[in-house]
Design a protein around this motif. Structure first.
Motif, PDB file in Angstrom:
ATOM      1  N   PRO A   6      27.606  35.709  14.018  1.00 56.47           N
ATOM      2  CA  PRO A   6      29.115  35.056  13.079  1.00 56.47           C
ATOM      3  C   PRO A   6      28.619  34.032  13.059  1.00 56.47           C
ATOM      4  O   PRO A   6      27.534  33.229  13.091  1.00 56.47           O
ATOM      5  N   LEU A   7      29.526  34.254  11.367  1.00 57.35           N
ATOM      6  CA  LEU A   7      29.004  33.334  10.198  1.00 57.35           C
ATOM      7  C   LEU A   7      30.017  32.403   9.464  1.00 57.35           C
ATOM      8  O   LEU A   7      30.623  33.857   8.967  1.00 57.35           O
ATOM      9  N   LYS A   8      30.118  31.871   8.923  1.00 58.50           N
ATOM     10  CA  LYS A   8      30.828  31.118   8.454  1.00 58.50           C
ATOM     11  C   LYS A   8      30.728  30.379   6.868  1.00 58.50           C
ATOM     12  O   LYS A   8      29.177  29.360   6.809  1.00 58.50           O
ATOM     13  N   ASN A  38      27.480  28.377   6.191  1.00 57.00           N
ATOM     14  CA  ASN A  38      27.064  27.152   7.109  1.00 57.00           C
ATOM     15  C   ASN A  38      25.721  27.004   7.677  1.00 57.00           C
ATOM     16  O   ASN A  38      25.064  28.059   8.041  1.00 57.00           O
ATOM     17  N   VAL A  68      28.950  38.861  11.225  1.00 56.00           N
ATOM     18  CA  VAL A  68      30.393  38.759  10.877  1.00 56.00           C
ATOM     19  C   VAL A  68      31.716  37.090  10.509  1.00 56.00           C
ATOM     20  O   VAL A  68      29.984  36.078  10.518  1.00 56.00           O
ATOM     21  N   THR A  69      31.839  37.718   9.382  1.00 51.63           N
ATOM     22  CA  THR A  69      32.224  36.413   8.970  1.00 51.63           C
ATOM     23  C   THR A  69      34.058  36.407   9.121  1.00 51.63           C
ATOM     24  O   THR A  69      34.353  37.831   9.101  1.00 51.63           O
ATOM     25  N   PHE A  70      34.624  35.537   9.476  1.00 58.44           N
ATOM     26  CA  PHE A  70      36.385  35.143   9.200  1.00 58.44           C
ATOM     27  C   PHE A  70      36.353  34.918   8.213  1.00 58.44           C
ATOM     28  O   PHE A  70      36.907  33.698   8.088  1.00 58.44           O
ATOM     29  N   LEU A 100      43.156  30.004  11.269  1.00 59.32           N
ATOM     30  CA  LEU A 100      41.971  30.324  12.244  1.00 59.32           C
ATOM     31  C   LEU A 100      41.375  28.283  13.366  1.00 59.32           C
ATOM     32  O   LEU A 100      41.612  27.634  11.949  1.00 59.32           O
ATOM     33  N   LEU A 105      39.005  32.359  16.667  1.00 60.28           N
ATOM     34  CA  LEU A 105      38.371  33.149  16.661  1.00 60.28           C
ATOM     35  C   LEU A 105      37.054  33.315  17.904  1.00 60.28           C
ATOM     36  O   LEU A 105      36.937  34.402  17.847  1.00 60.28           O
ATOM     37  N   MET A 123      25.159  32.054  17.525  1.00 58.30           N
ATOM     38  CA  MET A 123      25.657  31.922  15.998  1.00 58.30           C
ATOM     39  C   MET A 123      25.315  30.105  15.999  1.00 58.30           C
ATOM     40  O   MET A 123      24.212  29.881  16.867  1.00 58.30           O
ATOM     41  N   LYS A 125      25.624  25.618  16.218  1.00 56.36           N
ATOM     42  CA  LYS A 125      26.541  25.228  17.652  1.00 56.36           C
ATOM     43  C   LYS A 125      27.627  24.945  16.438  1.00 56.36           C
ATOM     44  O   LYS A 125      28.400  24.204  17.746  1.00 56.36           O
ATOM     45  N   ASP A 131      33.352  20.651  11.779  1.00 58.46           N
ATOM     46  CA  ASP A 131      32.667  19.553  13.456  1.00 58.46           C
ATOM     47  C   ASP A 131      33.722  19.921  14.789  1.00 58.46           C
ATOM     48  O   ASP A 131      33.683  19.623  15.311  1.00 58.46           O
ATOM     49  N   SER A 132      33.772  21.058  14.769  1.00 60.53           N
ATOM     50  CA  SER A 132      33.900  21.465  16.295  1.00 60.53           C
ATOM     51  C   SER A 132      33.556  22.040  17.068  1.00 60.53           C
ATOM     52  O   SER A 132      33.928  21.639  18.397  1.00 60.53           O
ATOM     53  N   ASN A 133      32.015  22.557  17.230  1.00 61.92           N
ATOM     54  CA  ASN A 133      31.424  22.258  17.941  1.00 61.92           C
ATOM     55  C   ASN A 133      31.580  23.350  19.501  1.00 61.92           C
ATOM     56  O   ASN A 133      31.834  22.917  20.244  1.00 61.92           O
TER      57      ASN A 133
HETATM   58  N1  LIG Z   1      35.817  31.735   9.812  1.00 63.63           N
HETATM   59  C1  LIG Z   1      34.578  31.497  10.645  1.00 63.63           C
HETATM   60  N2  LIG Z   1      34.090  32.616  10.149  1.00 63.63           N
HETATM   61  C2  LIG Z   1      33.124  33.135  11.381  1.00 63.63           C
HETATM   62  N3  LIG Z   1      31.964  32.121  12.347  1.00 63.63           N
HETATM   63  C3  LIG Z   1      33.266  31.410  12.512  1.00 63.63           C
HETATM   64  C4  LIG Z   1      33.749  31.705  11.963  1.00 63.63           C
HETATM   65  N4  LIG Z   1      34.045  29.590  12.301  1.00 63.63           N
HETATM   66  C5  LIG Z   1      33.061  29.386  13.217  1.00 63.63           C
HETATM   67  N5  LIG Z   1      32.560  30.848  13.310  1.00 63.63           N
HETATM   68  C6  LIG Z   1      30.689  30.175  14.413  1.00 63.63           C
HETATM   69  O1  LIG Z   1      31.357  29.681  15.274  1.00 63.63           O
HETATM   70  C7  LIG Z   1      29.981  28.447  15.149  1.00 63.63           C
HETATM   71  C8  LIG Z   1      31.004  26.904  15.414  1.00 63.63           C
HETATM   72  O2  LIG Z   1      32.007  26.810  15.007  1.00 63.63           O
HETATM   73  P1  LIG Z   1      32.380  25.863  15.436  1.00 63.63           P
HETATM   74  O3  LIG Z   1      33.198  25.540  16.224  1.00 63.63           O
HETATM   75  O4  LIG Z   1      34.131  26.107  14.078  1.00 63.63           O
HETATM   76  O5  LIG Z   1      31.806  24.117  15.212  1.00 63.63           O
HETATM   77  C9  LIG Z   1      29.723  28.758  14.058  1.00 63.63           C
HETATM   78  O6  LIG Z   1      28.237  28.351  13.596  1.00 63.63           O
HETATM   79  C10 LIG Z   1      30.149  29.712  12.943  1.00 63.63           C
HETATM   80  O7  LIG Z   1      28.427  30.565  14.117  1.00 63.63           O
END
Ligand SMILES: Nc1ncnc2c1ncn2[C@@H]1O[C@H](COP(=O)(O)O)[C@@H](O)[C@H]1O
Ligand SMILES: Cc1cc2nc3c(=O)[nH]c(=O)nc-3n(C[C@H](O)[C@H](O)[C@H](O)COP(=O)(O)OP(=O)(O)OC[C@H]3O[C@@H](n4cnc5c(N)ncnc54)[C@H](O)[C@@H]3O)c2cc1C
Lengths: 275, 325
Positions: A6-8, A38, A68-70, A100, A105, A123, A125, A131-133
């Motif tokens: 998963p890639l943002k 990211n 995959v991206t959203f 989202l 997600l 993916m 962290k 910065d939601s992790n």
């Molecule tokens: N819009 C998105 N599309 C695809 N992957 C996502 C997206 N948002 C978050 N992720 C994946 O979730 C990981 C952690 O994101 P977060 O928990 O939002 O900090 C990211 O490093 C991505 O791998």
């Protein structure tokens, strides 16, 4: 090995201090900033490529890495770049960024994982805009899979990964049997961080992520990229986190330059009173 | 009314100070909403801390002290947090340490809860909780609500002062471990390579001395005497950690540790956005850099343009002198 990454895409993190928050704080305005992958996800793609090849012969794929991206249509650029660096195919889940959150997600990714049946979801962290992790941890729970977060090293074993996790106070090593979720930390792209079974233990990668060669950028245009609707993956698209408003950080008042070490110490003692 | 469950954190059987920050959060939510809070401690040897945990004014202290949780593995800890949370708690909280950030989102998913990571404050209005959290490397703060019946949060240690014992004698209940998560039989703890240090913990120190790429192989040699003279914790930039000059767990920044000491030294650190995110909350910032244009000077209260290899030893001498005066 089959890996889902998963890639943002995020607003240029090296210029995050240029984001604007309009009066009233209704939103964060990132206009004017370039979109970048990211960084942690870029690292996850690199780690996925390393795990699906023999490091000595990277042109020959030894597995599959699916990105995959959203996001909206324009995020396909980010997917194409990942394809150009070596990922095998791509999926875009059509969604707007502010529709989202981590929970949604993870639920949608779960459906996708059940369809694609990867051995590993690899993916970042954290996404460095929100910065939601959390997405990786939530996804692992929803799938009932083991997880290894904040990975600095990954070594492929028979049906398992040996993962060195960067935690407070040192490195904690876990062995996770596949399928599993792994989230990566910064040091995952160091020269000796990731070894597939095909790569010799003496092999050393270049530091950092690989770049796409021009022919690869051309051929990436022919690699499969499919679109999926968010509603197809998650029946309930309600958010569990609602942002009400935003504000800029408190400003620091300007400091002074001192001319010498004695002046510095004098100021720390008498002015700041911190010594 | 909101009842809060605090998940305590241990290191080698000892209660970590991160817990005290999570307790502070819980106390303010319990007080503000007219609810209560309880503390859950999981780990082999956790029982030894029951006395301390009973002193914070919690309604209940739950202890799951079992040999099978001698080492932290999320899949073996999370189910007990989930089962305890279901006993009538509205909010589950831990500090945003590596432990809390690993554990709480997994717990949240099992509870169908939304999760607010690394919050810097909470506002209580009636029963409504609004969290303020840094985003974009601390270049914005978002105010958010978690809309699920149970809410999960982790709190930034540097923003929640450690709770002080109030002398209460909370009843302590030993509880059984809940059966491990589905994936638990497929994860095995292999080892923990600990970086031992006699210095104060980065997140708790009153003074932090951080070094960057410029220190090279002389990182310890140059910075240790300064840290000794100040009784300071040592931190580092990503570049210094990546290069192996300093252990990774000393990294200060957006994606490392966040510190807010009364005095922070940035030595041979350029001041990238990601580094600033981890130290901008310090009370007094000192920067030593040979490049007068380095961005670190924009946040420094006192900047010294100098070669650190000359300035730092001189600083050590001067500080020793000032301290003994
Ligand atoms: N819009 C998105 N599309 C695809 N992957 C996502 C997206 N948002 C978050 N992720 C994946 O979730 C990981 C952690 O994101 P977060 O928990 O939002 O900090 C990211 O490093 C991505 O791998
Ligand atoms: C996803 C992501 C996350 C990141 N997270 C973090 C993080 O959490 N923390 C973090 O720190 N970084 C983080 N970074 C890295 C960050 O962007 C910078 O690359 C890093 O902080 C630079 O480290 P540095 O200042 O030590 O090195 P440099 O930028 O190379 O700076 C070295 C400085 O030393 C000075 N100097 C050199 N020689 C001397 C001398 N003899 N005397 C005095 N000064 C000298 C130079 O003028 C220069 O300013 C992250 C990056 C990414 C992509």
């Amino acid at each position: 090995m089959k890996i889902l990454v998963p890639l943002k895409r995020v607003a240029d993190p090296d210029n995050a201090n240029k984001i604007k928050i309009p009066a009233g704080g209704a939103k964060i305005d990132t206009s004017g900033l370039e979109w970048k992958p990211n960084p942690f996800d870029e690292y996850a793609v690199e780690a996925a490529l390393r795990l699906t090849e023999n490091g000595a012969t990277p042109k020959q794929r030894g597995g599959e890495a699916i990105v995959v991206t959203f996001g909206p249509k324009e995020t396909e650029t980010t997917l194409r770049s990942a394809l150009a660096t070596g990922a095998d195919r791509a999926i875009r889940v059509d969604a707007q960024d502010d529709a989202l959150d981590g929970h949604l997600l993870a639920r949608a990714l779960k459906t996708l994982v059940l369809r694609e049946k990867p051995d590993v979801v690899l993916m970042g962290k954290q996404a460095v805009d929100g910065d939601s992790n959390q997405v990786g941890q939530m996804l692992a729970e929803m799938l009932g899979w083991p997880m290894a977060t904040f990975a600095a090293t990954i070594k492929e074993e028979e049906g398992a990964l040996l993962v060195g996790r960067e935690v407070d106070g040192g490195v904690l090593t876990l062995r996770v049997k596949l399928p599993a979720v792994v989230t990566v930390d910064l040091r995952i792209v160091a020269p000796t961080s990731v070894y597939s079974k095909q790569t010799a233990p003496t092999f050393k990668y270049n530091d950092g992520v690989r770049f796409a060669a021009l022919p690869a950028i051309m051929s990436a245009k022919k690699k499969p990229l499919v679109e999926v609707k968010l509603g197809d993956l998650a029946a309930d698209t309600n958010l569990s986190i609602k942002y009400l408003s935003f504000e800029p950080p408190p400003a620091r008042k300007a400091g002074v330059k001192v001319k010498s070490v004695p002046e510095l110490v004098e100021k720390l003692v008498n002015e700041a009173k911190v010594l | 009314m909101a009842n809060v469950l605090v998940v305590a954190e241990f290191s080698e059987g000892k209660l970590k100070k991160t817990t005290h920050s999570a307790v502070t959060f819980a106390q303010s939510v319990a007080k503000g909403t007219g609810g209560s809070f309880s503390i859950l401690a999981i780990g082999a040897g956790a029982k030894a801390s029951s006395g301390e945990l009973a002193g914070f004014g919690a309604a209940k202290v739950f202890i799951a002290d079992h040999a099978s949780v001698a080492n932290y593995v999320c899949e073996r800890f999370a189910p007990t947090v989930v089962a305890t949370a279901k006993k009538g708690f509205d909010v589950v909280v831990a500090a945003a340490s590596a432990y809390g950030k690993d554990l709480i989102p997994r717990v949240a998913a099992a509870l169908g809860a939304g999760y607010a990571n690394d919050i810097s404050s909470v506002k209580v209005e009636g029963a409504k909780l609004t969290y303020r959290r840094p985003m974009f490397a601390g270049n914005a703060y978002g105010f958010c609500e978690v809309t699920t019946p149970i809410q999960a949060v982790s709190v930034r240690q540097s923003e929640f002062a450690p709770a002080q014992p109030s002398g209460s004698a909370t009843p302590v209940e030993d509880i059984a471990l809940a059966p491990p998560s589905a994936g638990a039989d497929r994860v095995e703890f292999v080892s923990f390579d600990q970086v031992k240090s006699e210095r104060p913990e980065l997140a708790e120190a009153g003074v932090v001395v951080s070094g960057g790429r410029a220190l090279k192989e002389r990182f310890k040699e140059v910075l240790d005497p300064l840290a000794d003279a100040l009784g300071a914790a040592v931190g580092a930039s990503r570049a210094a950690c990546d290069a192996g000059y300093a252990p990774s767990d000393l990294q200060v920044g957006q994606t490392g540790k966040v510190v807010a000491p009364k005095l922070y030294f940035a030595i041979g650190i350029s001041g990238a956005i990601q580094h600033l995110a981890g130290m901008k909350g310090s009370k007094v910032i000192v920067a030593i850099n040979k490049d007068a244009e380095a961005p670190i000077f924009q946040v420094a209260d006192y900047g010294l343009v100098a070669d650190l290899f000359q300035a730092v030893p001189e600083l050590v001498t001067q500080i020793r002198k000032a301290k003994s005066a």
